[in-house]
Design a protein around this motif. Structure first.
Motif, short mmCIF file in Angstrom:
data_model
loop_
_atom_site.label_atom_id
_atom_site.label_comp_id
_atom_site.label_asym_id
_atom_site.label_seq_id
_atom_site.Cartn_x
_atom_site.Cartn_y
_atom_site.Cartn_z
N LEU A 158 -5.71 -10.33 7.68
CA LEU A 158 -6.73 -9.33 7.37
C LEU A 158 -7.01 -8.45 8.58
O LEU A 158 -7.17 -7.23 8.46
CB LEU A 158 -8.01 -10.01 6.90
N TRP A 159 -7.08 -9.07 9.76
CA TRP A 159 -7.27 -8.30 11.00
C TRP A 159 -6.11 -7.34 11.22
O TRP A 159 -6.31 -6.20 11.66
CB TRP A 159 -7.43 -9.25 12.17
N ASN A 183 -6.25 -3.26 11.47
CA ASN A 183 -5.64 -2.53 12.59
C ASN A 183 -4.64 -1.49 12.09
O ASN A 183 -4.55 -0.39 12.64
CB ASN A 183 -4.93 -3.51 13.53
N ILE A 184 -3.88 -1.84 11.06
CA ILE A 184 -2.94 -0.87 10.49
C ILE A 184 -3.69 0.35 9.98
O ILE A 184 -3.31 1.51 10.25
CB ILE A 184 -2.13 -1.52 9.35
N LEU A 191 -6.03 6.96 13.03
CA LEU A 191 -6.15 7.65 14.32
C LEU A 191 -4.92 8.49 14.62
O LEU A 191 -5.02 9.66 15.00
CB LEU A 191 -6.39 6.63 15.43
N GLY A 192 -3.75 7.91 14.42
CA GLY A 192 -2.52 8.67 14.65
C GLY A 192 -2.36 9.83 13.70
O GLY A 192 -1.95 10.93 14.10
N ILE A 216 1.73 0.98 10.51
CA ILE A 216 0.89 1.95 11.21
C ILE A 216 1.47 3.36 11.08
O ILE A 216 0.75 4.32 10.78
CB ILE A 216 0.73 1.55 12.69
N VAL A 217 2.77 3.49 11.31
CA VAL A 217 3.41 4.80 11.23
C VAL A 217 3.37 5.32 9.79
O VAL A 217 3.17 6.52 9.56
CB VAL A 217 4.85 4.72 11.76
N ALA A 218 3.56 4.43 8.81
CA ALA A 218 3.51 4.85 7.41
C ALA A 218 2.14 5.40 7.05
O ALA A 218 2.02 6.45 6.40
CB ALA A 218 3.87 3.67 6.50
#
Length: 270
Positions: free
Chosen positions: A78-79, A83-84, A90-91, A149-151
């Motif tokens: 879950l964490w 973060n993802i 943000l990105g 994250i990138v997705a």
């Protein structure tokens, strides 16, 4: 001497010709719907469809009660999901800001050349679902949190940039002209004319997108992009229905809390 007779024509909202065309349009629409329905269901096995309520009831009975002891194992995934969503948002926001200024008519360097390129980036980002982005990125950079994250970031660019460039185009030109008339440079005009007008909308858009990304990041693990979706996929593979229930309840709780936090932040900003 007879008085002349006055004939009044009955008023109709639509003429007979318009009514005929309207009925013909509805008939064509119904025919199109029937044809599309036949195309979509030509491979459907209706015996399975009729048996679906019994199968759903059987699976539902296996999902109750949830496996509460499985909850500690879900905290780390879950964490990772949070973060993802956060880092991806943000990105995406960082990349969306220059794209938005290039797409807005009143800030783009070239309406004929640069603006279409920026709009193409926005449309491309919004057209491809985050799950598809994750599937492509897992194949390119491998499974893990980075792909997720990138997705999320690539998916967020179009959403944030579209709403932001519309806000840029709606800025008050009088304030911008007043700042520019003092001899201010481009950076000063941006800082003192555009930024005060855009900051509430920018913050609201960013928080709203973060709320959406939390929902989307929960399923990226189904294609190997990390997060709680990995646990969900593993539980589904072994038919561990009580664990599936626990994961779904945790996702529901997380989404409800993120919605509450997002609403409070937007209310405080706007």
């Amino acid at each position: 001497m007879n008085e002349p007779q006055h004939y009044s024509q009955l008023w109709q909202w639509r003429t007979p010709r318009v009514q005929l065309l309207l009925w013909a349009g509805w008939l064509a629409l119904v025919a199109l719907f029937v044809w599309c329905w036949q195309v979509m269901t030509q491979d459907t096995i209706w015996a399975f469809v009729l048996d679906a309520p019994a199968q759903a009831a059987d699976i539902g009975s296996r999902m109750v009660p949830p496996r509460w002891g499985y909850l500690p194992e879900l905290m780390a995934p879950l964490w990772d999901t949070l973060n993802i969503a956060t880092l991806g948002t943000l990105g995406g926001v960082i990349m969306a800001v220059p794209v938005a200024f290039l797409a807005a008519r009143n800030t783009t360097p070239s309406v004929a050349l640069v603006r279409p390129v920026a709009l193409f980036i926005i449309v491309t980002s919004r057209s491809i679902n985050s799950l598809i982005w994750a599937l492509l990125l897992v194949a390119v950079i491998g499974p893990g949190l980075l792909a997720g994250i990138v997705a999320i970031a690539l998916r967020s660019i179009g959403f944030v940039a579209k709403l932001l460039y519309e806000a840029i185009e709606e800025t008050d030109a009088r304030q911008i002209e007043a700042i520019a008339a003092t001899g201010a440079g481009r950076a000063q005009v941006l800082n003192y004319a555009y930024l005060p007008q855009l900051l509430p909308a920018f913050c609201g858009i960013s928080v709203f997108r973060w709320d959406i990304n939390i929902r989307e990041s929960t399923i990226l693990g189904l294609v190997g992009a990390g997060g709680i979706g990995l646990k969900l996929q593993a539980s589904l593979n072994v038919l561990a229905w009580p664990q599936v229930t626990m994961i779904l309840l945790l996702i529901l709780g997380t989404v409800v809390i993120s919605e509450w936090v997002s609403a409070r932040i937007r209310r405080a900003i706007i």
